[in-house]
Enzyme design. Sequence first.
Site, PDB file in Angstrom:
ATOM      1  N   CYS A  95       0.768  -1.143  -0.046  1.00  0.00           N
ATOM      2  CA  CYS A  95       0.015   0.077   0.112  1.00  0.00           C
ATOM      3  C   CYS A  95       0.922   1.363  -0.017  1.00  0.00           C
ATOM      4  CB  CYS A  95      -1.021  -0.043   1.178  1.00  0.00           C
ATOM      5  SG  CYS A  95      -2.390   1.230   1.024  1.00  0.00           S
ATOM      6  N   HIS A 196      -3.450  -5.849   1.992  1.00  0.00           N
ATOM      7  CA  HIS A 196      -3.156  -5.895   3.480  1.00  0.00           C
ATOM      8  C   HIS A 196      -3.851  -7.263   3.644  1.00  0.00           C
ATOM      9  CE1 HIS A 196      -1.937  -1.816   4.446  1.00  0.00           C
ATOM     10  NE2 HIS A 196      -3.026  -1.305   3.648  1.00  0.00           N
TER      11      HIS A 196
HETATM   12  N1  GLN Z   1      -1.893   7.128   2.002  1.00  0.00           N
HETATM   13  C1  GLN Z   1      -2.251   6.030   1.000  1.00  0.00           C
HETATM   14  C2  GLN Z   1      -3.760   6.037   0.691  1.00  0.00           C
HETATM   15  O1  GLN Z   1      -4.568   6.315   1.464  1.00  0.00           O
HETATM   16  C3  GLN Z   1      -1.905   4.595   1.675  1.00  0.00           C
HETATM   17  C4  GLN Z   1      -2.822   3.978   2.533  1.00  0.00           C
HETATM   18  C5  GLN Z   1      -2.395   2.772   3.024  1.00  0.00           C
HETATM   19  O2  GLN Z   1      -1.066   2.307   3.112  1.00  0.00           O
HETATM   20  N2  GLN Z   1      -3.586   1.846   3.662  1.00  0.00           N
HETATM   21  O3  GLN Z   1      -4.052   6.026  -0.594  1.00  0.00           O
END
Ligand code: GLN
Length: 246
Positions: A95, A196
């Site tokens: 992510c 995740h």
């Molecule tokens: N900041 C990023 C987004 O919202 C990553 C979020 C995350 O790592 N879950 O796109």
Amino acid sequence: MKELKILYLYPDILELYGDFGNIQVLKYRLEKRGFSCIIDSYSIGDDEPNFNDYDIIFSGGGADNEQSILSKDLIQYKDKIKTAVKNGVFFLLICGSYQLFGKYYKDVDGNIIPGLEIFPYYTEAINDRKKRCIGNIVISANINGKEQKIIGFENHGGQTYDVFSPFGTVLYGNGNKFGDNKEGFFLDNVIATYLHGPLLSKNPELADYIISYCLNRKYGENVTLEKLDDSFENLCREQLLKHFTH
Ligand code: GLN
């Protein structure tokens, strides 16, 4: 004894939805087979790690704020990380880290968080803070020449563009963007994904793919991995797949 060395980048800043579980799964599956596993970590203020000394480099997810905190620190290692990628060190990026290995991440207020620019994709948050790609996700990915269903959980506002080599095709969920049919980025020794889960606990075959890749690379032979009893994991997968795809 054969051993793999894992480097966990910014564990105190990048760890969402059990991302650390990915490392625990790798360690568990290595040790069950009699291999040893060393886990080191690096975060802001620590001595510079020797990226090439590792078999696997892992970096997890984090919200916009966390990404902006560490981006400058990460970028100082751009050339060294690029070399490690070229040398075949395996990178698993989840992510927020997926986004930071691209050109940049533009947040909801228009602020640009620079990325490592190792890969040519880029990510921009959708203008509406309330709109995010959230939920369970199933993709079909080609792992070792075999199409496999990979299960995970996504939560991102960022929409990733210009991914020339996606991780998989979306069967359920969003992926790189709202309603996209492609998810993540996969090129040789790099898997960067929004999944995740933790990803590897839900997808033990993917964990073994990474382990095999690293053992083969390090010891220059075709290591055959002893089969583990994954009946519990597979039962869990069956239930999840029944729920999300039919
Ligand atoms: N900041 C990023 C987004 O919202 C990553 C979020 C995350 O790592 N879950 O796109």
